[in-house]
Design a protein around this motif. Structure first.
Motif, PDB file in Angstrom:
ATOM      1  N   VAL A 105      -3.602 -22.786  11.943  1.00  8.37           N
ATOM      2  CA  VAL A 105      -4.803 -22.965  12.757  1.00  8.37           C
ATOM      3  C   VAL A 105      -5.215 -21.606  13.321  1.00  8.37           C
ATOM      4  N   ASP A 106      -6.422 -21.550  13.877  1.00 12.51           N
ATOM      5  CA  ASP A 106      -6.856 -20.315  14.524  1.00 12.51           C
ATOM      6  C   ASP A 106      -6.440 -20.353  15.996  1.00 12.51           C
ATOM      7  N   ALA A 107      -6.831 -19.349  16.750  1.00 14.92           N
ATOM      8  CA  ALA A 107      -6.425 -19.243  18.159  1.00 14.92           C
ATOM      9  C   ALA A 107      -7.050 -20.321  19.038  1.00 14.92           C
ATOM     10  N   LEU A 108      -7.960 -21.127  18.475  1.00 14.23           N
ATOM     11  CA  LEU A 108      -8.549 -22.261  19.197  1.00 14.23           C
ATOM     12  C   LEU A 108      -8.030 -23.592  18.664  1.00 14.23           C
ATOM     13  N   ARG A 166       7.037 -15.091   9.491  1.00 14.93           N
ATOM     14  CA  ARG A 166       7.016 -13.634   9.318  1.00 14.93           C
ATOM     15  C   ARG A 166       5.734 -13.017   9.872  1.00 14.93           C
ATOM     16  N   LEU A 167       4.609 -13.663   9.640  1.00 17.78           N
ATOM     17  CA  LEU A 167       3.313 -13.134  10.063  1.00 17.78           C
ATOM     18  C   LEU A 167       2.883 -13.652  11.434  1.00 17.78           C
ATOM     19  N   GLN A 168       3.727 -14.466  12.063  1.00 24.61           N
ATOM     20  CA  GLN A 168       3.446 -15.063  13.372  1.00 24.61           C
ATOM     21  C   GLN A 168       2.061 -15.716  13.411  1.00 24.61           C
ATOM     22  N   MET A 169       1.803 -16.559  12.408  1.00 25.22           N
ATOM     23  CA  MET A 169       0.529 -17.263  12.317  1.00 25.22           C
ATOM     24  C   MET A 169       0.467 -18.395  13.333  1.00 25.22           C
ATOM     25  N   TRP A 170      -0.728 -18.665  13.825  1.00 22.12           N
ATOM     26  CA  TRP A 170      -0.935 -19.827  14.690  1.00 22.12           C
ATOM     27  C   TRP A 170      -0.676 -21.083  13.870  1.00 22.12           C
ATOM     28  N   HIS A 171       0.059 -22.009  14.447  1.00 22.76           N
ATOM     29  CA  HIS A 171       0.375 -23.270  13.779  1.00 22.76           C
ATOM     30  C   HIS A 171       0.550 -24.357  14.835  1.00 22.76           C
ATOM     31  N   PHE A 190       2.053 -21.795  22.945  1.00 23.43           N
ATOM     32  CA  PHE A 190       2.982 -20.688  23.086  1.00 23.43           C
ATOM     33  C   PHE A 190       2.350 -19.461  22.458  1.00 23.43           C
ATOM     34  N   GLU A 191       2.380 -18.356  23.167  1.00 22.40           N
ATOM     35  CA  GLU A 191       1.882 -17.106  22.606  1.00 22.40           C
ATOM     36  C   GLU A 191       2.970 -16.058  22.537  1.00 22.40           C
ATOM     37  N   GLU A 192       4.083 -16.303  23.182  1.00 22.13           N
ATOM     38  CA  GLU A 192       5.170 -15.330  23.224  1.00 22.13           C
ATOM     39  C   GLU A 192       6.042 -15.439  21.983  1.00 22.13           C
ATOM     40  N   GLY A 193       5.660 -14.779  20.913  1.00 21.10           N
ATOM     41  CA  GLY A 193       6.512 -14.693  19.738  1.00 21.10           C
ATOM     42  C   GLY A 193       6.396 -15.812  18.733  1.00 21.10           C
TER      43      GLY A 193
END
Length: 165
Positions: A11-14, A28-33, A103-106
């Motif tokens: 998903v995106d940041a929204l 690995r790429l820390q994608m939003w999910h 969650f945005e931390e990692g």
């Protein structure tokens, strides 16, 4: 937490779906999910805490204060919660949706948190993910030092927002 061949909903940041990816690429790429957290509570208001297997890709050997995992591509949060509960503990329980968090931390994840009441049904632990369980009071669970950070935060938010029993 799902088959390794299944793709994860990205998903995106929204929190809008934008595609899918392999779990390893998402990490690995820390994608939003998206992720689900299912807190299983027995008739004595004790929480089912899982010991993660030593070969888990993240936080091996830690304790999870809930069942849960990432949402597969195309899955609803509720469907993913039912699937994860069945996969990890072999349980089919009524789920009560409580809240959303992120969650945005990692880990860049949007989570949905559920509560489920357990009444001594037979459990079947998923050998690839769960090496054992224990039943802890809320205070004991909050004091667990080797809890996964996301399950600890989800439990704290659940309690702080008044959803605990």
């Amino acid at each position: 937490m799902g088959s390794l061949r299944v793709r994860v909903q990205i998903v995106d940041a929204l929190n809008r779906p934008v595609g899918s990816a392999r779990r390893c690429d998402m990490r690995r790429l820390q994608m939003w999910h998206r992720a689900v957290y299912i807190f299983v509570v027995d008739q004595h208001d004790r929480l089912c805490v899982q010991r993660r297997t030593p070969w888990k890709d993240i936080f091996p050997g830690y304790r999870d204060l809930c069942a849960g995992g990432v949402v597969d591509a195309g899955e609803s949060m509720a469907f993913a919660a039912r699937r994860e509960l069945q996969e990890e503990l072999g349980l089919s329980l009524a789920l009560n949706y409580c809240l959303k968090l992120h969650f945005e931390e990692g880990m860049n994840a949007f989570g949905s948190v559920f509560l489920a009441r357990y009444y001594n049904q037979p459990m079947t632990l998923q050998p690839s993910e769960v090496s054992g369980i224990e039943w802890l009071t809320l205070g004991e669970a909050l004091a667990v030092e080797d809890a996964t950070p996301d399950s600890r935060r989800a439990l704290k938010v659940l309690v702080d927002q008044g959803f605990w029993l």
